[in-house]
Design an enzyme around this catalytic site. Sequence first.
Site, PDB file in Angstrom:
ATOM      1  CD  GLU A 406      -1.785  -2.389   1.495  1.00  0.00           C
ATOM      2  OE1 GLU A 406      -2.676  -3.250   1.436  1.00  0.00           O
ATOM      3  OE2 GLU A 406      -0.608  -2.643   1.859  1.00  0.00           O
ATOM      4  CG  HIS A 473     -11.132  -7.655   6.859  1.00  0.00           C
ATOM      5  ND1 HIS A 473     -10.401  -8.430   7.727  1.00  0.00           N
ATOM      6  CD2 HIS A 473     -10.557  -7.814   5.637  1.00  0.00           C
ATOM      7  CE1 HIS A 473      -9.430  -9.045   7.072  1.00  0.00           C
ATOM      8  NE2 HIS A 473      -9.497  -8.684   5.804  1.00  0.00           N
TER       9      HIS A 473
END
Length: 666
Positions: A406, A473
């Site tokens: 990322e 998540h």
Amino acid sequence: MISTKQKTKLLFNRNKLSKTKLLELYQAMLLPRLIEEKMLILLRQGKISKWFSGIGQEAISVGVTMALENDEYILPMHRNLGVFTTRGIPLYRLFSQWQGKANGFTKGRDRSFHFGTQEYRIVGMISHLGPQLGVADGIALAHKLREEQKVTAVFTGEGGTSEGDFHEALNVASVWDLPVLFCIENNGYGLSTPTREQYRCENLADRGKGYGMESHVIFGNNIVEVFTKVSRIVKSMRKNPRPVLIEFKTFRMRGHEEASGTKYVPETLMNEWAEKDPVHNFREFLLNQEILTEALDEKFTTEFKSSIDHHLLKANTEDHITSNQSIELNDVFKSFDNKEVDHGIEKTEIRLVDAISNGLKQSMQHHHNLILMGQDIADYGGVFKITEGFVKLFGKHRVRNTPICESAIVAAAMGLSINGMKAVVEMQFGDFVSSGFNPIVNYLAKVHYRWNQPADVVIRMPCGAGVGAGPFHSQTNEAWFTKTPGLKVVYPAFPYDAKGLLATAINDPNPVLFFEHKALYRSIRQEVPTDYYTLPLGKAAKLKEGNGLSIITYGAGVHWAIEETEEQSLDADVIDLRTLYPLDREAIFASVKKTGRVLVLQEDSMFGGIASDIAALIAEHCFEFLDAPVKRVASIETPIPFAANLEEDYLPRKRLKYAIQELLAY
């Protein structure tokens, strides 16, 4: 003056270089050396605040820069003064930069070499070092997509190679065959940490093998070797785009910065490398070869010193910068005149996930320089299938699967923006943005304020609880970014808003965090125009009109609020913020002044959330209109649990009813 027959400690091979080129190389090294010697004097006099010396390393900066074409980007570090001087930046502007004056490149907002300039194709470092490697990837990607046969050079030190960004950037460049010249200046020490405590491989260039990358070791104190070898390498890279890793062996003759000193360096080592001084040895070689004369050398030195003094005087007589809060605030973002695009009458009922996909697709058609990047977004279509079918429409050159890195991908998006393109990065889950946090909050957010460079980047953030996904998540972490000046934060709750706001976010040349609640993706449907259209950022939506209570919320909280007002038949305003920064204060204050009672609802846990800031703003600006304390409702102070009953208790939905009743009864 050095004798014309003094023996050099380094061996130079002219490699068919002309006398003119050899003298040019010498002058290019001499100028930064003389500037550095002057700066050390000024530092001792207290006329500059800090100095990172590159004495002994000039051959690398000069050799690499002279091997590049002037329109090829170069990303230097602290000890690369030779990059700036070789590119011909006016010295008074450098001196003004170091004194924090207006003629510098950052308007006094950053110091030393923490700046960039599009005019000279230089992109300066940030103190976190690593992200600039990924930025170079993005710049090179833009060149490659436009088939421009350009090379991008980026510097790091041997200490910086221990950062994860180094691995990520090299991995991305290798996988995508990007024409990036990764330059490691191995000068023996981090701040005070020697190389034996930094890594265990014999040569850092050997790491190139792990990336399937060509690599070289070059003696960094030999200007002829640096210039000729790098020239040959970059010429090949232009014809055959690929990354190349170069380790320049050199030494740092002074401290990390001058206050550090060099007491931790063995004296024998200092003496050994002093004899390998790149400027002195090359001067001796040129004198011995009768390419340079003592008179000519004296002429160069005198002219350079005179120029340095002239430019210093110009910088010294420049007024100190004055603070103007209006200018400071206005420069955080690049100005953006949002031209609203209206839609036609044709509509279709679609889900939130479809609206985002449709908006993204139409923006890809609208902006041919827009690149999508993310994990599994190409053939697979992303884990939420938002980019399904995009490869067929736009090709893999624009819809790019990324490695799981990322940080490098966010940095590459910044590089794309620097080189005239737009980028949308999909975080597979918003939670994973923590792995890309540094370039977002320290690069994208600050770059326009620092040196007037926009970060034309949107980061899509699938987020939120209610789907049993557990602690990694399910976060809704918008408060990480609303706290950071320089970022815009958008959080739609309906398909119509999501499509129009996404189009605007992509049009906006500033960095935008675009939150998309996963639990709403397929549960919320709405009539949405089929045409491309935009909606303004910073404008809330009043979804229900009432006089007894104001409920201020966003995301999933909007739907909870609507449900609760209907169940209780409440006479209430329901305000959907839609954009968290910029925040529609006017809409909030108008509603509060009308109703006198306000509840701020967020899905995020209570402490430090944006509800706290909204409550504080209301207390500061609307206190005399309040009939009750401002009420905040949020999730409990734990990570988000997995089991359904635990998650239900974590979220504020059940507590909302009682909070409203308590507020109305006050």
